[in-house]
Design a protein around this motif. Structure first.
Motif, PDB file in Angstrom:
ATOM      1  N   GLY A   1       0.965  -1.371  -0.012  1.00  0.00           N
ATOM      2  CA  GLY A   1       0.041  -0.208  -0.062  1.00  0.00           C
ATOM      3  C   GLY A   1       0.799   1.153   0.007  1.00  0.00           C
ATOM      4  O   GLY A   1       0.541   2.421  -0.052  1.00  0.00           O
ATOM      5  N   ARG A   2       2.188   0.832   0.349  1.00  0.00           N
ATOM      6  CA  ARG A   2       3.066   2.409   0.273  1.00  0.00           C
ATOM      7  C   ARG A   2       3.851   2.333  -1.078  1.00  0.00           C
ATOM      8  O   ARG A   2       3.675   3.398  -1.797  1.00  0.00           O
ATOM      9  CB  ARG A   2       4.019   2.148   1.864  1.00  0.00           C
ATOM     10  CG  ARG A   2       4.975   3.498   1.582  1.00  0.00           C
ATOM     11  CD  ARG A   2       5.919   3.404   2.946  1.00  0.00           C
ATOM     12  NE  ARG A   2       5.160   4.201   3.978  1.00  0.00           N
ATOM     13  CZ  ARG A   2       4.636   3.366   5.046  1.00  0.00           C
ATOM     14  NH1 ARG A   2       4.794   1.994   5.182  1.00  0.00           N
ATOM     15  NH2 ARG A   2       4.104   4.209   6.100  1.00  0.00           N
TER      16      ARG A   2
ATOM     17  N   VAL B   1       8.249   7.005  -4.727  1.00  0.00           N
ATOM     18  CA  VAL B   1       9.513   7.487  -4.160  1.00  0.00           C
ATOM     19  C   VAL B   1       9.468   8.500  -2.770  1.00  0.00           C
ATOM     20  O   VAL B   1      10.161   8.419  -1.900  1.00  0.00           O
ATOM     21  CB  VAL B   1      10.445   8.383  -5.363  1.00  0.00           C
ATOM     22  CG1 VAL B   1      11.697   8.850  -4.706  1.00  0.00           C
ATOM     23  CG2 VAL B   1      10.730   7.539  -6.458  1.00  0.00           C
ATOM     24  N   ILE B   2       8.431   9.222  -2.933  1.00  0.00           N
ATOM     25  CA  ILE B   2       8.062  10.185  -1.945  1.00  0.00           C
ATOM     26  C   ILE B   2       7.711   9.208  -0.505  1.00  0.00           C
ATOM     27  O   ILE B   2       7.968   9.552   0.467  1.00  0.00           O
ATOM     28  CB  ILE B   2       6.947  11.160  -2.438  1.00  0.00           C
ATOM     29  CG1 ILE B   2       7.468  12.056  -3.395  1.00  0.00           C
ATOM     30  CG2 ILE B   2       6.717  12.052  -1.157  1.00  0.00           C
ATOM     31  CD1 ILE B   2       6.324  12.965  -3.911  1.00  0.00           C
ATOM     32  N   ARG B   3       6.912   8.393  -0.994  1.00  0.00           N
ATOM     33  CA  ARG B   3       6.312   7.513   0.308  1.00  0.00           C
ATOM     34  C   ARG B   3       7.567   6.683   0.663  1.00  0.00           C
ATOM     35  O   ARG B   3       7.725   6.489   1.948  1.00  0.00           O
ATOM     36  CB  ARG B   3       5.336   6.506  -0.247  1.00  0.00           C
ATOM     37  CG  ARG B   3       4.107   7.129  -0.580  1.00  0.00           C
ATOM     38  CD  ARG B   3       3.124   5.975  -0.924  1.00  0.00           C
ATOM     39  NE  ARG B   3       1.765   6.477  -1.246  1.00  0.00           N
ATOM     40  CZ  ARG B   3       1.151   6.491  -2.271  1.00  0.00           C
ATOM     41  NH1 ARG B   3       1.601   5.854  -3.351  1.00  0.00           N
ATOM     42  NH2 ARG B   3      -0.073   7.047  -2.519  1.00  0.00           N
ATOM     43  N   MET B   4       8.355   6.408   0.035  1.00  0.00           N
ATOM     44  CA  MET B   4       9.718   5.798   0.667  1.00  0.00           C
ATOM     45  C   MET B   4      10.446   6.489   1.383  1.00  0.00           C
ATOM     46  O   MET B   4      11.001   6.058   2.569  1.00  0.00           O
ATOM     47  CB  MET B   4      10.357   4.904  -0.509  1.00  0.00           C
ATOM     48  CG  MET B   4      11.891   4.256  -0.303  1.00  0.00           C
ATOM     49  SD  MET B   4      11.564   2.812   1.004  1.00  0.00           S
ATOM     50  CE  MET B   4      11.181   1.589  -0.167  1.00  0.00           C
TER      51      MET B   4
ATOM     52  N   GLU C   1       4.168  17.449   1.739  1.00  0.00           N
ATOM     53  CA  GLU C   1       3.809  16.283   0.819  1.00  0.00           C
ATOM     54  C   GLU C   1       3.992  15.065   1.086  1.00  0.00           C
ATOM     55  O   GLU C   1       3.158  14.160   1.026  1.00  0.00           O
ATOM     56  CB  GLU C   1       4.600  16.779  -0.655  1.00  0.00           C
ATOM     57  CG  GLU C   1       3.910  15.815  -1.733  1.00  0.00           C
ATOM     58  CD  GLU C   1       4.616  15.839  -2.913  1.00  0.00           C
ATOM     59  OE1 GLU C   1       4.098  15.414  -3.956  1.00  0.00           O
ATOM     60  OE2 GLU C   1       5.509  16.796  -3.011  1.00  0.00           O
ATOM     61  N   GLU C   2       5.391  14.809   1.887  1.00  0.00           N
ATOM     62  CA  GLU C   2       5.318  13.655   2.619  1.00  0.00           C
ATOM     63  C   GLU C   2       4.238  13.255   3.594  1.00  0.00           C
ATOM     64  O   GLU C   2       3.704  12.123   3.942  1.00  0.00           O
ATOM     65  CB  GLU C   2       6.765  13.490   2.947  1.00  0.00           C
ATOM     66  CG  GLU C   2       7.903  13.411   2.095  1.00  0.00           C
ATOM     67  CD  GLU C   2       9.057  13.871   2.754  1.00  0.00           C
ATOM     68  OE1 GLU C   2       9.938  13.766   1.797  1.00  0.00           O
ATOM     69  OE2 GLU C   2       9.439  14.339   3.777  1.00  0.00           O
ATOM     70  N   LYS C   3       4.145  14.309   4.449  1.00  0.00           N
ATOM     71  CA  LYS C   3       2.924  14.073   5.496  1.00  0.00           C
ATOM     72  C   LYS C   3       1.483  13.803   4.828  1.00  0.00           C
ATOM     73  O   LYS C   3       1.020  12.825   5.323  1.00  0.00           O
ATOM     74  CB  LYS C   3       2.531  15.370   6.263  1.00  0.00           C
ATOM     75  CG  LYS C   3       4.026  15.716   7.208  1.00  0.00           C
ATOM     76  CD  LYS C   3       3.675  16.978   7.945  1.00  0.00           C
ATOM     77  CE  LYS C   3       4.917  17.366   8.884  1.00  0.00           C
ATOM     78  NZ  LYS C   3       4.684  18.504   9.634  1.00  0.00           N
ATOM     79  N   ARG C   4       1.132  14.501   3.853  1.00  0.00           N
ATOM     80  CA  ARG C   4      -0.175  14.139   3.026  1.00  0.00           C
ATOM     81  C   ARG C   4      -0.153  12.887   2.589  1.00  0.00           C
ATOM     82  O   ARG C   4      -1.109  12.131   2.680  1.00  0.00           O
ATOM     83  CB  ARG C   4      -0.436  15.247   1.715  1.00  0.00           C
ATOM     84  CG  ARG C   4      -1.511  15.005   1.324  1.00  0.00           C
ATOM     85  CD  ARG C   4      -1.712  15.789   0.132  1.00  0.00           C
ATOM     86  NE  ARG C   4      -0.536  16.048  -0.741  1.00  0.00           N
ATOM     87  CZ  ARG C   4      -0.473  15.171  -2.016  1.00  0.00           C
ATOM     88  NH1 ARG C   4      -1.477  14.248  -1.975  1.00  0.00           N
ATOM     89  NH2 ARG C   4       0.440  15.145  -2.703  1.00  0.00           N
ATOM     90  N   LEU C   5       0.930  12.360   2.039  1.00  0.00           N
ATOM     91  CA  LEU C   5       0.858  11.051   1.325  1.00  0.00           C
ATOM     92  C   LEU C   5       0.896   9.797   2.413  1.00  0.00           C
ATOM     93  O   LEU C   5       0.217   8.825   2.349  1.00  0.00           O
ATOM     94  CB  LEU C   5       1.957  10.665   0.510  1.00  0.00           C
ATOM     95  CG  LEU C   5       2.039  11.479  -0.904  1.00  0.00           C
ATOM     96  CD1 LEU C   5       3.306  11.343  -1.728  1.00  0.00           C
ATOM     97  CD2 LEU C   5       0.773  11.096  -1.608  1.00  0.00           C
ATOM     98  N   GLU C   6       1.699  10.334   3.634  1.00  0.00           N
ATOM     99  CA  GLU C   6       1.652   9.312   4.699  1.00  0.00           C
ATOM    100  C   GLU C   6       0.206   8.921   5.332  1.00  0.00           C
ATOM    101  O   GLU C   6      -0.254   8.084   5.553  1.00  0.00           O
ATOM    102  CB  GLU C   6       2.589   9.727   5.726  1.00  0.00           C
ATOM    103  CG  GLU C   6       4.154   9.204   5.510  1.00  0.00           C
ATOM    104  CD  GLU C   6       4.332   7.660   5.323  1.00  0.00           C
ATOM    105  OE1 GLU C   6       4.256   6.995   6.592  1.00  0.00           O
ATOM    106  OE2 GLU C   6       4.272   7.317   4.306  1.00  0.00           O
ATOM    107  N   HIS C   7      -0.452   9.982   5.337  1.00  0.00           N
ATOM    108  CA  HIS C   7      -1.866  10.154   5.959  1.00  0.00           C
ATOM    109  C   HIS C   7      -2.848  10.042   5.064  1.00  0.00           C
ATOM    110  O   HIS C   7      -4.042   9.890   5.371  1.00  0.00           O
ATOM    111  CB  HIS C   7      -2.158  11.305   7.144  1.00  0.00           C
ATOM    112  CG  HIS C   7      -0.874  11.182   8.061  1.00  0.00           C
ATOM    113  ND1 HIS C   7      -0.799  10.468   9.072  1.00  0.00           N
ATOM    114  CD2 HIS C   7       0.105  12.266   8.343  1.00  0.00           C
ATOM    115  CE1 HIS C   7       0.265  10.744   9.893  1.00  0.00           C
ATOM    116  NE2 HIS C   7       0.915  11.711   9.330  1.00  0.00           N
TER     117      HIS C   7
END
Length: 356
Positions: A317-318, A332-335, A350-356
């Motif tokens: 899922g990531r 790549v951003i998720r990793m 952006e990383e926070k947005r994709l993580e949550h």
């Protein structure tokens, strides 16, 4: 090259190919527009002996010539001559009969079979740097009368084009910053020097390598995103220090280096040889260098605890969907976000947005 009898006199070397004579000469760049005037108006493809001129390619080639007046390299122009010509050898012996003068009427029709973009780019470059006019470009001249034969020459010259692989371009390009950074890292980081494929942008199933050069280049540029203004050697040294430190935190790389496990097994079962991981590690490194410029090495230890196996549920899922690496830049951003969290580094919005 010109004489008073209204003809061109070209110093040439004569050769034979497919039973036909051809000639090799050197043409001063300032004479290219005169020898090869551009076609006026639109000509149907069936009436031409070459592809139409792509104007968008010319400025890039022109700028390359202007930016590198002491080191540019341009291949020969291949053309055909539609005229009655006379070859005058310089001697009667074997070698002397191959070297001489080619007399070509000034009303002869020269048709470029390969190299029209080079011809136009040089004409454009000469307007800014007239001194180039005294330099020369090789001409390969075929004596073929008629459109049909000229079209066939074009077709034959372009029948089997082979572009050099991007990996090899990076290895050989000594002007581009990205290539210089990647090459410097590749040469000085042992695990990369031994386990990187430099001729191809892909790894065969049986390859004994773990990485490809374009991924190392891209990851290193990401690592040094905040340091573009520094001297190149300083950037390379910083990148070498970082990747050496990272390689000590990923024991699987060392196992392959020591030939204790196969590269195939590592590539098949783990993610840490993939581009998304290398680029993610580059982004993590950029944050480390920015946040902890003097003690960044002390913050890499948690990397050793990362489960890089494809079966790790953290990836699902990531970056992995239905057992396959997902496409797109977001992985790549998720990793990067995942690795930053393991190292207790701050995330971007952006990383926070994709993580949550």
């Amino acid at each position: 090259m010109l004489n008073t009898a209204f003809e061109y006199v070209l110093p040439v070397i004569r050769g034979i190919q497919a039973g036909r004579e051809y000639y090799v000469s050197m043409c001063p760049l300032r004479l290219l527009p005169k020898l090869f005037p551009l076609e006026q108006g639109e000509t149907p493809p069936e009436k031409r002996a070459r592809r139409s001129l792509n104007r968008t390619r010319v400025p890039q080639l022109t700028q390359y010539i202007l930016d590198n007046p002491k080191s540019y390299t341009v291949s020969a122009i291949t053309a055909s001559i539609d005229a009655d010509i006379t070859f005058e050898p310089l001697g009667t012996e074997a070698e002397g009969r191959k070297i001489g003068r080619l007399r070509v009427p000034m009303d002869a029709r020269f048709t470029i079979n390969d190299g029209q973009h080079r011809r136009v780019a040089f004409e454009s470059a000469l307007k800014e740097n007239p001194d180039l006019g005294y330099e020369t470009i090789p001409l390969i001249l075929f004596l073929d009368v008629g459109l049909k034969r000229s079209q066939q020459i074009f077709s034959d010259l372009n029948r089997y084009p082979v572009r050099s692989d991007p990996a090899l371009n990076l290895l050989y390009d000594h002007r581009d910053r990205t290539a210089a950074l990647g090459r410097g890292v590749y040469q000085q980081v042992e695990v990369f020097r031994t386990l990187t494929e430099t001729e191809r942008s892909h790894l065969s199933t049986r390859s004994g390598k773990l990485f490809i050069l374009p991924h190392i280049c891209q990851a290193t540029v990401t690592l040094l995103a905040d340091r573009e203004g520094e001297p190149l050697e300083a950037q390379i040294q910083q990148a070498v220090d970082y990747w050496n430190a990272v390689s000590r935190q990923i024991p699987d790389w060392q196992l392959v280096l020591d030939r204790k496990v196969s590269a195939l097994e590592i590539r098949r079962d783990y993610l840490h040889t993939q581009a998304i991981v290398l680029i993610g590690l580059g982004a993590v490194g950029a944050t480390l260098l920015r946040t902890y410029p003097d003690t960044w090495r002390d913050h890499l230890d948690p990397l050793r605890q990362v489960d890089w196996s494809r079966s790790n549920l953290d990836w699902e899922g990531r970056v992995i969907f239905k057992g396959e690496l997902s496409p797109g830049s977001t992985r790549v951003i998720r990793m990067t976000a995942y690795l930053k969290q393991r190292l207790n580094l701050p995330l971007t919005e952006e990383e926070k947005r994709l993580e949550h």
